[in-house]
Write an enzyme that holds these catalytic residues in place. Structure first.
Site, PDB file in Angstrom:
ATOM      1  N   TYR A  80       0.848  -1.192   0.000  1.00  0.00           N
ATOM      2  CA  TYR A  80       0.000   0.000   0.000  1.00  0.00           C
ATOM      3  C   TYR A  80       0.885   1.243   0.000  1.00  0.00           C
ATOM      4  O   TYR A  80       0.670   2.173  -0.760  1.00  0.00           O
ATOM      5  CB  TYR A  80      -0.907  -0.005   1.231  1.00  0.00           C
ATOM      6  N   PHE A 132      -8.639  19.220 -25.304  1.00  0.00           N
ATOM      7  CA  PHE A 132      -9.050  17.824 -25.353  1.00  0.00           C
ATOM      8  C   PHE A 132     -10.334  17.744 -24.514  1.00  0.00           C
ATOM      9  O   PHE A 132     -10.513  18.535 -23.582  1.00  0.00           O
ATOM     10  CB  PHE A 132      -7.952  16.902 -24.811  1.00  0.00           C
ATOM     11  N   THR A 133     -11.222  16.819 -24.852  1.00  0.00           N
ATOM     12  CA  THR A 133     -12.548  16.769 -24.200  1.00  0.00           C
ATOM     13  C   THR A 133     -12.460  16.854 -22.677  1.00  0.00           C
ATOM     14  O   THR A 133     -13.070  17.720 -22.055  1.00  0.00           O
ATOM     15  CB  THR A 133     -13.289  15.466 -24.580  1.00  0.00           C
ATOM     16  N   ASP A 223       0.765  18.482 -21.792  1.00  0.00           N
ATOM     17  CA  ASP A 223      -0.012  17.239 -21.816  1.00  0.00           C
ATOM     18  C   ASP A 223       0.758  16.277 -22.718  1.00  0.00           C
ATOM     19  O   ASP A 223       0.760  16.420 -23.942  1.00  0.00           O
ATOM     20  CB  ASP A 223      -1.431  17.488 -22.348  1.00  0.00           C
ATOM     21  N   LYS A 266      -1.821   5.643 -22.932  1.00  0.00           N
ATOM     22  CA  LYS A 266      -1.182   5.852 -24.237  1.00  0.00           C
ATOM     23  C   LYS A 266       0.335   5.909 -24.071  1.00  0.00           C
ATOM     24  O   LYS A 266       1.053   5.101 -24.611  1.00  0.00           O
ATOM     25  CB  LYS A 266      -1.702   7.146 -24.857  1.00  0.00           C
ATOM     26  N   ARG A 389     -16.168  11.804 -34.313  1.00  0.00           N
ATOM     27  CA  ARG A 389     -15.640  13.022 -33.691  1.00  0.00           C
ATOM     28  C   ARG A 389     -16.237  14.191 -34.465  1.00  0.00           C
ATOM     29  O   ARG A 389     -15.671  14.714 -35.388  1.00  0.00           O
ATOM     30  CB  ARG A 389     -14.101  13.060 -33.758  1.00  0.00           C
ATOM     31  N   PHE A 455     -22.527  11.072 -26.548  1.00  0.00           N
ATOM     32  CA  PHE A 455     -21.930  10.141 -27.519  1.00  0.00           C
ATOM     33  C   PHE A 455     -21.546   8.811 -26.891  1.00  0.00           C
ATOM     34  O   PHE A 455     -21.476   7.796 -27.569  1.00  0.00           O
ATOM     35  CB  PHE A 455     -20.714  10.781 -28.215  1.00  0.00           C
TER      36      PHE A 455
HETATM   37  C1  LIG Z   1      -6.519  10.360 -23.701  1.00  0.00           C
HETATM   38  C2  LIG Z   1      -6.057  11.722 -23.424  1.00  0.00           C
HETATM   39  C3  LIG Z   1      -6.259  12.312 -22.168  1.00  0.00           C
HETATM   40  C4  LIG Z   1      -7.039  11.620 -21.071  1.00  0.00           C
HETATM   41  O1  LIG Z   1      -6.442  10.458 -20.659  1.00  0.00           O
HETATM   42  P1  LIG Z   1      -7.316   9.252 -20.015  1.00  0.00           P
HETATM   43  O2  LIG Z   1      -6.279   8.296 -19.542  1.00  0.00           O
HETATM   44  O3  LIG Z   1      -8.179   8.702 -21.105  1.00  0.00           O
HETATM   45  O4  LIG Z   1      -8.135   9.822 -18.917  1.00  0.00           O
HETATM   46  C5  LIG Z   1      -5.774  13.587 -21.975  1.00  0.00           C
HETATM   47  N1  LIG Z   1      -5.133  14.244 -22.947  1.00  0.00           N
HETATM   48  C6  LIG Z   1      -4.922  13.719 -24.158  1.00  0.00           C
HETATM   49  C7  LIG Z   1      -4.200  14.496 -25.201  1.00  0.00           C
HETATM   50  C8  LIG Z   1      -5.377  12.443 -24.449  1.00  0.00           C
HETATM   51  O5  LIG Z   1      -5.186  11.921 -25.677  1.00  0.00           O
END
Ligand SMILES: *Cc1c(COP(=O)(O)O)cnc(C)c1O
Length: 482
Positions: A80, A132-133, A223, A266, A389, A455
């Site tokens: 932990y 980004f969303t 980011d 990613k 999109r 969506f």
């Molecule tokens: C996917 C993504 C995020 C969010 O990451 P999650 O792990 O899906 O929450 C933030 N910024 C960018 C540019 C992304 O492609």
């Protein structure tokens, strides 16, 4: 490897790995796919994975792991507090980015939650190249607003510009003058700009933009979720950087920023996330949010197995052979479809190939979701799952009218190290077939429309019997068994 040369034919992108573990795929007959599409309310998010042949929905959490990543999972140190795995992760990230303070989180949006929660006050502005969303949603939820200052040409779908994610420096200066530096919570630059087609930002542009921010005492945030593709493009498209190694480029980029965060769904080929903070005070101020929302400071909601895998994944990201594969497959797909006359977002970026749906199905009114219709038709005609999109991904205006999106795209993501060239060729072939039969595609309307993020879970139906007509044409060309 930039590209393997061929003796007797045009070069094709090359997989710089071999397959060791496989997952069987099934291609349902087209009639069954039609039925699955009705059951999913014509929403590709609601399809079951087992009914999909080529899952190109996203690159998030579905990238292939290497043998070394899987092997590393075995030595994960379950604790932990004080897990050795965390210290290994911290050390690897420090080696790569030169920043030692690490806040672990469960995924990318959790980093955005914490950063904005701590830094954004009502009325504040956050400068970005593009939103980004999830990054935008967190800021607006707190009463802040986003200024998207990407260069105008970044939004032109057909282009040959190498760095469409670049921010407009004149707009940055004007924005700071208008808002006042004190009202700007931070400047967020997004590598591999997701929503404009995975388009990169150049090192030179990041340097110039962060210099302006620093002159005004504005915090700079990267980011880095899609940094690996962006690194490839800096290496191959930015002349002054071509002799640098990926590791050197990474360090030069990192040195420009006060804060770097990433989704390890990613970046790192696993599942998780993290925030690197240069300033010790800021780091300690944000620690509380980790223990409150994520988990203890040495795992932040992540499985230690995933953390071990991503440590190896970070190292692999510094290997040009590894990071070349995605962009090269995408470039091939985009180039071929463009050559076949299909309107694509060009040049190909990272993340995926993007079809310009507004051009392809120009006969479908914006209120009947051109990209939503096209992505449903693509599942029908090939078992390929892409992501809408466009307008469907927007929320309605307060008066209930549709908010028409500035771009209407179907994204075909290329999860890293997952698909082969023959699968890519199949996708190219089915997209071309669909393009040649585009007049058969009709619109969609909602039968169940959630208020937020519709969506993800909304259900729709076709406005006519166009799916049946499209299926008949498909069977005439390919037979009923595929
Ligand atoms: C996917 C993504 C995020 C969010 O990451 P999650 O792990 O899906 O929450 C933030 N910024 C960018 C540019 C992304 O492609």
């Amino acid at each position: 490897m930039p590209e393997i040369k061929f003796y007797n034919r045009a070069p094709v992108p090359m997989e710089m790995h071999k397959v060791k573990i496989v997952q069987k795929l099934t291609l349902l007959p087209v009639k069954e796919r039609l039925q699955k599409m009705y059951e999913a309310g014509f929403n590709t998010f609601l399809l079951h994975n087992k009914d999909i042949f080529m899952d190109m929905l996203t690159d998030s959490g579905v990238n292939a792991m290497s043998d070394n990543m899987q092997a590393a999972m075995l030595r994960a140190d379950d604790a932990y507090a004080g897990s050795e795995t965390f210290y290994r992760m911290q050390q690897k990230l420090e080696e790569i980015f030169g920043i030692s303070y690490l806040l672990p989180t469960h995924q990318g949006r959790a980093c955005e939650h914490i950063l904005s929660q701590h830094l954004v006050k009502p009325g504040n502005c956050v400068i970005m190249n593009y939103h980004f969303t999830t990054s935008k949603a967190h800021i607006t939820r707190l009463g802040g607003h986003v200024e998207e200052l990407v260069k105008d040409e970044g939004l032109v779908t057909k282009s040959n510009l190498p760095f469409k994610g670049n921010i407009d420096l004149d707009k940055v200066r004007a924005c700071i003058a208008k808002e006042g530096a004190d009202n700007i919570a931070y400047m967020r630059l997004e590598a591999g700009t997701n929503l404009i087609g995975g388009q990169p930002i150049s090192y030179e542009n990041m340097k110039a933009a962060t210099e302006i921010a620093k002159e005004h005492g504005i915090l700079t945030v990267l980011d880095a979720s899609l940094l690996q593709d962006n690194l490839y493009f800096i290496k191959t498209r930015e002349d002054s950087m071509k002799d640098k190694t990926v590791a050197q480029i990474t360090r030069m980029v990192a040195d420009l920023f006060d804060v770097i965060y990433f989704s390890a769904r990613k970046f790192g080929f696993a599942r998780g996330g993290g925030i690197l903070v240069r300033d010790e005070t800021l780091f300690h101020e944000m620690e509380d949010y980790i223990t409150m929302f994520e988990g203890f400071l040495t795992y932040g909601g992540m499985s230690v197995k995933e953390m071990e895998a991503m440590i190896v994944g970070f190292e692999e990201t510094m290997d040009l052979d590894v990071i070349s594969q995605g962009p090269q497959f995408i470039a091939h797909c985009v180039r071929e479809l463009d050559r076949l006359g299909v309107p694509m977002v060009t040049p190909g970026g990272g993340l995926g190939a993007h079809i310009d749906a507004r051009e392809v199905v120009s006969h479908i009114p914006a209120e009947q979701y051109p990209a939503g219709s096209l992505v449903a038709a693509l599942y029908l005609c090939g078992g390929i799952r892409g992501m809408e999109r466009g307008t469907l991904s927007e929320e309605r205006n307060p008066d209930g009218t549709e908010h028409i999106a500035s771009v209407e795209m179907v994204r075909l993501a290329f999860p890293r190290r997952v698909f082969t060239l023959s699968q890519t060729e199949y996708v190219i072939d089915r997209v071309k077939w669909l393009y040649d039969h585009r007049h058969l595609i009709g619109g969609l309307r909602f039968v169940h429309e959630p208020k937020t993020l519709r969506f993800f879970t909304g259900k729709l139906e076709p406005v006519s019997d166009w799916p049946e007509k499209l299926m008949e044409a498909y069977i005439a060309d390919f037979g009923a068994d595929q």
